[in-house]
Design a protein around this motif. Structure first.
Motif: not given
Length: 303
Positions: A20-26, A220-237
């Protein structure tokens, strides 16, 4: 010593206290929380506790964060790409290939080493190996980071991350052609049980939300813009892989056959936040590195 108070919520009922404490965004790691508990720096309703304490709604948790130890990481002169700096905050454009903060056994060549040589006043909240670091980006992701130069600024910037008011826009190249123009990925992220070094979408993980817009489509590829609402480890990937469009060049989450780009094609190009002292919103934009743009030009020619 700083004190943090937390009241156990109904949603946290029965969960381990360290989790719980590790998940408090600190930005606390579970290992760090466990160490504080063992040292008696964490109490529940005023009494000492254990990491595996099962949380009861309404219980009052107090965390006493020890003052940071003297930093045993050497300052190194580097040619940092500083976009903004004042008495409270610094914005730096991190190059691809640079690690943000030292880790045991790897104490040199990081952004923190360079920051320590550039300025002597960095927040101590995140401990001896991460002075001033409010958030981070992966080694092979380039782009903008905000750094706190005192504890007050650090707390206010972290709170903005918790409140989801920080603007973080990334440019990425993904495998496959995304046919729709935009989308939102709302899928929880946690450790991959089969590979503890990797993250994945998993039930019971931390909430993670990524918005994306298609900028340009190639063969075979797409160029995208990604906007983070949260910031988890490796989130976009992790999120782009989850919907079937992994990042080009990604050695961890990409397909077996992916362009050799020395890491994922991902750039944190836009960063905006409310200044911790003035209260004014400020925003910065850094162009993608030359290698990223060269890859785009190559895709255009092939298309």
């Amino acid at each position: 010593m700083e004190n943090i108070q937390h009241s156990i919520q109904e949603s946290e009922k029965g969960k381990r206290l360290d989790a719980v404490l590790a998940g408090l965004e600190y930005n606390w790691s579970r290992t760090q929380v466990q160490q504080w508990i063992k040292e008696g720096n964490v109490t529940v309703n005023g009494a000492a506790t254990k990491p595996n304490y099962k949380c009861v709604p309404g219980a009052e948790v107090q965390v006493e964060i020890p003052d940071p130890e003297p930093l045993d990481v050497e300052a190194e002169e580097m040619n940092l790409d500083i976009y903004y700096e004042d008495a409270d905050v610094l914005v730096v454009n991190k190059p691809k290939g640079m690690v943000v903060h030292p880790a045991p056994g790897h104490l040199t060549g990081t952004l923190v080493n360079g920051l320590m040589a550039h300025c002597k006043d960095l927040s101590g909240i995140n401990g001896i190996l991460r002075p001033g670091i409010v958030h981070r980006i992966d080694k092979d992701t380039s782009g903008l980071l905000m750094v706190a130069k005192n504890d007050s600024a650090h707390e206010k910037l972290v709170q903005q991350l918790v409140d989801k008011t920080v603007t973080r826009k990334y440019t990425a190249v993904v495998h496959g052609v995304i046919t729709h123009g935009a989308g939102t990925i709302d899928a929880p992220i946690g450790r991959d049980k089969k590979d503890r070094q990797s993250m994945t979408v998993v039930d019971g993980g931390k909430q993670a939300v990524t918005h994306f817009n298609v900028i340009e489509r190639f063969k075979d590829f797409t160029l995208v813009e990604c906007i983070l609402e949260t910031g988890r480890t490796h989130q976009i990937r992790v999120h782009m892989k989850h919907i079937g469009f992994p990042l080009a060049g990604d050695p961890k989450y990409g397909p077996r056959k992916t362009p050799d780009l020395n890491g994922q094609a991902l750039h944190a190009g836009v960063l905006g936040f409310i200044h911790p002292s003035s209260g004014e919103y400020i925003e910065f934009e850094a162009p993608a590195p030359e290698s990223f743009n060269e890859f785009i030009e190559k895709l255009k020619k092939e298309h």
